[in-house]
Write an enzyme that holds these catalytic residues in place. Structure first.
Site: not given
Length: 372
Positions: A171, A175, A250, A281, A306, A354, A356
């Site tokens: 997805r 918004r 990665r 970025r 980066e 992964y 957070d």
């Protein structure tokens, strides 16, 4: 045995486990091959600015227990993640919201934006997406895909979007409100004074010893003999000497500069979404702590570019490639790890997932409840 636990890795997961074990009177040895504690959330002061040495880290969660837990160790500010995307000379707000859609198409209402996206999806006429490009277009249309998804994703993965499987993008957040807040979580912020203090406070115990510049895999036999149990937060495939094959990761390369300007880009994070720009970025660290809004403005700034790249031995593995092939291989390692009597695997690399930061805290606290 000199210690109850040997914790391999002085990052967030390892530090939480060591801290909780120390509170229960356990003797803990923490080792890390880097020259500092903190893992990838390590911050260092440069030119009066707290620099996120391994990429931008914004703490966010809707779990009140996790938020209260991490706030024991630092005071958090009210930072809200609102990155800007730059495509050629155009600037767009992220995530995709009404500000983005107005900048792209000039639309003003959610209904107008929906109609634009739906028309482009119909025009593409994609039935079953065969690759990431088709999947993305079938979700958000061609304009958003071309400007804000295609180049950035190809740089991140090191492959063209037509070569990447469709399931990578399940997805894309769209918004239909004028709100640039990237996260929907209740709690969000950056620790005033940086993240390193959090880990230092966790490890500041008479029952915890820390040894830096110590590679567990190079000294496995001697270190393992020192403790009853081991908490391992390194690469699970490396622990087992790649017996089922090498998992893919990665990696990232960072270029950090101190500039003689007060304010370089006006935002903490600006994504560069065109493929021809080699970095993904630029981070301007002073904006994490509102240093351009303060009364005495620092005349210097620190920026970090980066660059993502393919991981190879000797590089830092920043995040796993959780595709079907690698997840299948990891399941073999996980099955073997579950047979271990002495070793607990945790963190991004130990669980090949992964995470957070808030998820690392949740996983570490769950591990503590199961093992202490």
């Amino acid at each position: 045995m000199s210690y109850d636990y040997l914790v391999v890795g002085a990052g967030l997961f390892g530090a939480i486990f060591a801290y909780e074990a120390g509170k229960k009177g356990k003797k803990v040895l923490v080792v890390d091959r880097r020259s500092h504690v903190g893992g990838n959330i390590y911050t260092k002061e440069t030119a009066g600015i707290h620099v996120h040495e391994y990429g931008a880290h914004i703490f966010h969660t809707s779990n009140e227990e996790v938020w209260r837990y991490i706030n024991q160790f630092a005071v958090f500010n009210r930072y809200t993640n609102a990155p800007v995307a730059r495509y050629k000379e155009e600037l767009y707000n992220m995530p995709f919201n009404m500000n983005t859609f107005h900048a792209i198409w000039g639309v003003r209402t959610p209904q107008e934006a929906r109609e634009k996206i739906e028309a482009q999806i119909r025009e593409a006429g994609i039935g079953t997406p065969r690759n990431l490009e088709e999947q993305a277009i079938s979700l958000v249309g061609r304009d958003i895909y071309e400007k804000l998804v295609k180049g950035y994703t190809e740089k991140q993965w090191g492959k063209r979007a037509t070569e990447l499987p469709a399931f990578i993008i399940k997805r894309l957040p769209v918004r239909f409100v004028y709100d640039n807040n990237y996260f929907n979580d209740i709690y969000q912020g950056i620790p005033i004074g940086g993240y390193t203090q959090i880990i230092e406070k966790m490890l500041a115990s008479d029952t915890i010893e820390v040894r830096l510049n110590t590679d567990f895999l190079e000294e496995r036999e001697a270190l393992s003999a020192l403790a009853d149990r081991i908490v391992y937060t390194g690469m699970i495939d490396a622990y087992y000497d790649y017996c089922f094959g090498e998992l893919e990761y990665r990696s990232l390369r960072f270029e950090t500069e101190v500039l003689d300007v007060e304010n370089y880009q006006g935002n903490a994070v600006v994504n560069y979404t065109e493929y021809e720009v080699p970095y993904t970025r630029i981070i301007e660290h002073k904006h994490f702590e509102f240093q351009c809004q303060a009364g005495d403005v620092n005349p210097k700034t620190v920026i970090t570019k980066e660059y993502p790249h393919v991981w190879k031995h000797g590089d830092e593995p920043y995040y796993p490639l959780n595709d079907e092939k690698n997840n299948g291989m990891y399941e073999q390692y996980r099955a073997r790890a579950q047979q271990e009597k002495r070793v607990i695997f945790g963190g991004r690399l130990g669980m090949y997932r992964y995470y957070d930061m808030h998820q690392v805290v949740e996983a570490a606290l769950s591990c503590v409840k199961s093992n202490l």
